[in-house]
Write an enzyme that holds these catalytic residues in place. Structure first.
Site, PDB file in Angstrom:
ATOM      1  N   PRO A 171      76.650 -31.890 -47.993  1.00 46.09           N
ATOM      2  CA  PRO A 171      77.987 -32.460 -47.830  1.00 46.09           C
ATOM      3  C   PRO A 171      78.749 -32.404 -49.151  1.00 46.09           C
ATOM      4  O   PRO A 171      78.144 -32.423 -50.227  1.00 46.09           O
ATOM      5  CB  PRO A 171      77.716 -33.915 -47.438  1.00 46.09           C
ATOM      6  CG  PRO A 171      76.271 -34.004 -47.133  1.00 46.09           C
ATOM      7  CD  PRO A 171      75.573 -32.864 -47.766  1.00 46.09           C
ATOM      8  N   ASP A 252      89.263 -10.038 -42.255  1.00 48.16           N
ATOM      9  CA  ASP A 252      89.816  -9.387 -43.446  1.00 48.16           C
ATOM     10  C   ASP A 252      88.744  -8.545 -44.117  1.00 48.16           C
ATOM     11  O   ASP A 252      89.027  -7.802 -45.050  1.00 48.16           O
ATOM     12  CB  ASP A 252      90.343 -10.449 -44.424  1.00 48.16           C
ATOM     13  CG  ASP A 252      90.984  -9.821 -45.661  1.00 48.16           C
ATOM     14  OD1 ASP A 252      91.759  -8.856 -45.494  1.00 48.16           O
ATOM     15  OD2 ASP A 252      90.707 -10.278 -46.786  1.00 48.16           O
ATOM     16  N   HIS A 276      90.799  -6.029 -46.218  1.00 51.72           N
ATOM     17  CA  HIS A 276      90.296  -6.787 -47.369  1.00 51.72           C
ATOM     18  C   HIS A 276      91.408  -7.048 -48.400  1.00 51.72           C
ATOM     19  O   HIS A 276      91.327  -6.586 -49.544  1.00 51.72           O
ATOM     20  CB  HIS A 276      89.122  -6.044 -48.034  1.00 51.72           C
ATOM     21  CG  HIS A 276      88.234  -6.961 -48.842  1.00 51.72           C
ATOM     22  ND1 HIS A 276      86.879  -6.750 -49.013  1.00 51.72           N
ATOM     23  CD2 HIS A 276      88.509  -8.090 -49.554  1.00 51.72           C
ATOM     24  CE1 HIS A 276      86.374  -7.703 -49.779  1.00 51.72           C
ATOM     25  NE2 HIS A 276      87.348  -8.522 -50.126  1.00 51.72           N
ATOM     26  N   GLY A 278      92.650 -10.297 -49.042  1.00 48.96           N
ATOM     27  CA  GLY A 278      92.721 -11.748 -49.279  1.00 48.96           C
ATOM     28  C   GLY A 278      93.404 -12.124 -50.581  1.00 48.96           C
ATOM     29  O   GLY A 278      94.264 -12.998 -50.620  1.00 48.96           O
ATOM     30  N   SER A 279      93.036 -11.476 -51.662  1.00 52.86           N
ATOM     31  CA  SER A 279      93.577 -11.853 -52.985  1.00 52.86           C
ATOM     32  C   SER A 279      94.729 -10.953 -53.419  1.00 52.86           C
ATOM     33  O   SER A 279      95.162 -11.004 -54.574  1.00 52.86           O
ATOM     34  CB  SER A 279      92.458 -11.803 -54.032  1.00 52.86           C
ATOM     35  OG  SER A 279      91.976 -10.467 -54.185  1.00 52.86           O
TER      36      SER A 279
HETATM   37  P1  NDP Z   1      82.373 -20.899 -53.500  1.00 51.12           P
HETATM   38  O1  NDP Z   1      81.094 -20.629 -54.191  1.00 51.12           O
HETATM   39  O2  NDP Z   1      83.268 -21.963 -54.034  1.00 51.12           O
HETATM   40  O3  NDP Z   1      82.117 -21.223 -51.968  1.00 51.12           O
HETATM   41  C1  NDP Z   1      81.118 -20.612 -51.243  1.00 51.12           C
HETATM   42  C2  NDP Z   1      80.686 -21.569 -50.188  1.00 51.12           C
HETATM   43  O4  NDP Z   1      79.718 -20.911 -49.367  1.00 51.12           O
HETATM   44  C3  NDP Z   1      80.037 -22.832 -50.732  1.00 51.12           C
HETATM   45  O5  NDP Z   1      80.740 -23.947 -50.305  1.00 51.12           O
HETATM   46  C4  NDP Z   1      78.648 -22.791 -50.126  1.00 51.12           C
HETATM   47  O6  NDP Z   1      78.234 -24.049 -49.652  1.00 51.12           O
HETATM   48  C5  NDP Z   1      78.851 -21.916 -48.935  1.00 51.12           C
HETATM   49  N1  NDP Z   1      77.583 -21.446 -48.409  1.00 51.12           N
HETATM   50  C6  NDP Z   1      76.581 -20.836 -49.041  1.00 51.12           C
HETATM   51  N2  NDP Z   1      75.554 -20.638 -48.191  1.00 51.12           N
HETATM   52  C7  NDP Z   1      75.942 -21.152 -47.002  1.00 51.12           C
HETATM   53  C8  NDP Z   1      75.339 -21.264 -45.731  1.00 51.12           C
HETATM   54  N3  NDP Z   1      74.100 -20.821 -45.521  1.00 51.12           N
HETATM   55  N4  NDP Z   1      76.035 -21.843 -44.737  1.00 51.12           N
HETATM   56  C9  NDP Z   1      77.280 -22.301 -44.940  1.00 51.12           C
HETATM   57  N5  NDP Z   1      77.896 -22.233 -46.142  1.00 51.12           N
HETATM   58  C10 NDP Z   1      77.230 -21.664 -47.134  1.00 51.12           C
HETATM   59  O7  NDP Z   1      83.141 -19.500 -53.459  1.00 51.12           O
HETATM   60  P2  NDP Z   1      84.679 -19.208 -53.125  1.00 51.12           P
HETATM   61  O8  NDP Z   1      85.161 -20.220 -52.158  1.00 51.12           O
HETATM   62  O9  NDP Z   1      85.420 -19.024 -54.370  1.00 51.12           O
HETATM   63  O10 NDP Z   1      84.540 -17.773 -52.406  1.00 51.12           O
HETATM   64  C11 NDP Z   1      83.813 -17.653 -51.207  1.00 51.12           C
HETATM   65  C12 NDP Z   1      83.661 -16.219 -50.788  1.00 51.12           C
HETATM   66  O11 NDP Z   1      84.887 -15.716 -50.303  1.00 51.12           O
HETATM   67  C13 NDP Z   1      83.286 -15.245 -51.900  1.00 51.12           C
HETATM   68  O12 NDP Z   1      81.902 -15.256 -52.148  1.00 51.12           O
HETATM   69  C14 NDP Z   1      83.758 -13.925 -51.338  1.00 51.12           C
HETATM   70  O13 NDP Z   1      82.713 -13.337 -50.599  1.00 51.12           O
HETATM   71  C15 NDP Z   1      84.877 -14.302 -50.399  1.00 51.12           C
HETATM   72  N6  NDP Z   1      86.191 -13.878 -50.859  1.00 51.12           N
HETATM   73  C16 NDP Z   1      86.905 -13.001 -50.080  1.00 51.12           C
HETATM   74  C17 NDP Z   1      88.167 -12.615 -50.444  1.00 51.12           C
HETATM   75  C18 NDP Z   1      88.938 -11.660 -49.609  1.00 51.12           C
HETATM   76  O14 NDP Z   1      89.723 -10.901 -50.167  1.00 51.12           O
HETATM   77  N7  NDP Z   1      88.788 -11.673 -48.296  1.00 51.12           N
HETATM   78  C19 NDP Z   1      88.788 -13.100 -51.676  1.00 51.12           C
HETATM   79  C20 NDP Z   1      87.955 -14.000 -52.425  1.00 51.12           C
HETATM   80  C21 NDP Z   1      86.704 -14.363 -52.004  1.00 51.12           C
HETATM   81  P3  NDP Z   1      77.431 -25.076 -50.566  1.00 51.12           P
HETATM   82  O15 NDP Z   1      78.379 -25.451 -51.637  1.00 51.12           O
HETATM   83  O16 NDP Z   1      77.068 -26.158 -49.653  1.00 51.12           O
HETATM   84  O17 NDP Z   1      76.259 -24.329 -51.109  1.00 51.12           O
HETATM   85  C1  DGY Z   2      86.508 -11.312 -54.125  1.00 50.00           C
HETATM   86  O1  DGY Z   2      87.044 -11.624 -55.202  1.00 50.00           O
HETATM   87  O2  DGY Z   2      85.316 -11.523 -53.901  1.00 50.00           O
HETATM   88  C2  DGY Z   2      87.382 -10.709 -53.068  1.00 50.00           C
HETATM   89  O3  DGY Z   2      86.686 -10.204 -52.028  1.00 50.00           O
HETATM   90  C3  DGY Z   2      88.444  -9.813 -53.562  1.00 50.00           C
HETATM   91  O4  DGY Z   2      89.316 -10.524 -54.360  1.00 50.00           O
END
Ligand code: NDP
Ligand code: DGY
Length: 311
Positions: A171, A252, A276, A278-279
């Site tokens: 949590p 995405d 892809h 997102g950013s």
């Molecule tokens: P964070 O590390 O802040 O968040 C990742 C989250 O994933 C954490 O809250 C973690 O939960 C959760 N997680 C890990 N394992 C599990 C699981 N088994 N079940 C559920 N949740 C889980 O990273 P960000 O939020 O900064 O980025 C997240 C992801 O988004 C990146 O890794 C990337 O792959 C993707 N991304 C995609 C983009 C795009 O262009 N589409 C742009 C940027 C990012 P907990 O804290 O409880 O471990």
């Molecule tokens: C990331 O940063 O992981 C995204 O997928 C692209 O910004």
């Protein structure tokens, strides 16, 4: 040869640059990385033992232009004592914003509507034509309430979301801000009208969204993924979408990227696929680039990185 000035240090570097927006071919990467002290890479560059061996023992820092690091062989990198820089936080707002845009576009069938206007399918106003699903009074489930997941939740709440469920490894105190309820994955999938995936890709999230997962979703529910393509079993998603097991999906991220134009998912009206992005705002990519360069420089000079991944 280039002189790079950062803070008090003057650094003389030989730079080998792949000067194109297209990914560096693997053979070029393996050749170009030889004897490098630092490596700046993109999420499309798979940095595995082969690349690390090609680089050799000089390599002390890898700086990736992304927050996701599933393209890096972390165990191999750690074993070699190499530091890693990445780009958390600076892309959170842009990615959350795109996720909301994708969710609304998918739920309210925007691409279909635009297409109908262009192809003459718009005959008149009809009571049930192009109806979709709204957020008001809905239950939203966020898988992975990390930096981006929380930013998505913050943006969705003002649409009148009634319940905000989330799941993860533990949590999160910050969930209070969005009245988030920590629930088991099973509950989230069964009770959500919108399932939003924003977790990182790791062994325990690989193919997390599979046949069993989709079979628990409501027939009226929408599935959104802006994390990584490999979190989803795409064959199972195709089956769920084409059989009416779920209402629609917005993606995405896919496997592979780019998704071949002949891919079955692209034949479905209830699947919205983005490339892809997102950013992808000019300012976010600018800040990401500067951060990636500064992480690299800090790694090369052995100083504190603005954003170092804890290995
Ligand atoms: P964070 O590390 O802040 O968040 C990742 C989250 O994933 C954490 O809250 C973690 O939960 C959760 N997680 C890990 N394992 C599990 C699981 N088994 N079940 C559920 N949740 C889980 O990273 P960000 O939020 O900064 O980025 C997240 C992801 O988004 C990146 O890794 C990337 O792959 C993707 N991304 C995609 C983009 C795009 O262009 N589409 C742009 C940027 C990012 P907990 O804290 O409880 O471990
Ligand atoms: C990331 O940063 O992981 C995204 O997928 C692209 O910004």
């Amino acid at each position: 040869q280039l002189h790079l000035r950062k803070c008090y240090s003057l650094l003389r570097c030989n730079l080998s640059v792949w000067d194109s927006d297209e990914p560096v071919p693997r053979a070029e990467l393996l050749k170009g990385v030889a004897d490098a002290h630092g490596l700046l890479c993109l999420l499309s560059d798979k940095i595995d033992a082969e690349v690390l061996n090609a680089a050799g023992p000089n390599l002390k820092v890898i700086s990736t232009l992304s927050v996701g690091f599933d393209h890096l062989a972390i165990d191999e990198i750690k074993k070699r004592g190499i530091r890693v820089g990445y780009t958390p936080d600076v892309l959170t707002d842009a990615t959350a914003e795109l996720t909301v845009a994708l969710l609304l576009a998918t739920a309210r069938r925007l691409p279909e509507g635009v297409e109908e206007v262009k192809n003459g399918g718009w005959s008149t106003w009809k009571p049930l034509w192009l109806c979709g699903y709204g957020l008001s009074g809905s239950t939203v489930g966020v898988i992975g309430l990390g930096r981006i997941g929380l930013a998505i939740a913050r943006r969705l709440k003002p649409f009148g979301v009634k319940r905000l469920l989330y799941t993860g490894r533990q949590p999160k105190p910050q969930a209070q801000e969005v009245d988030g309820e920590y629930v088991p994955l099973d509950t989230l999938v069964r009770e959500s009208d919108f399932v939003v995936v924003s977790c990182s890709l790791a062994p325990d999230t690989q193919s997390l969204c599979d046949k069993t997962f989709f079979s628990k979703m409501k027939k009226t529910s929408i599935f959104i993924n802006t994390s990584r393509g490999a979190v989803v079993n795409q064959e199972d998603l195709f089956e769920a979408l084409s059989s009416g097991q779920i209402a629609a999906a917005g993606l995405d991220v896919t496997t592979p990227e780019p998704l071949p134009t002949s891919h079955p998912l692209l034949t479905l009206k209830n699947c919205v696929v983005l490339p892809h992005i997102g950013s992808a705002t000019y300012s976010t990519r600018g800040v990401m680039s500067a951060l990636t360069a500064n992480n690299l420089l800090a790694g090369l000079t052995g100083s504190e990185m603005p954003s170092e991944l804890k290995l």
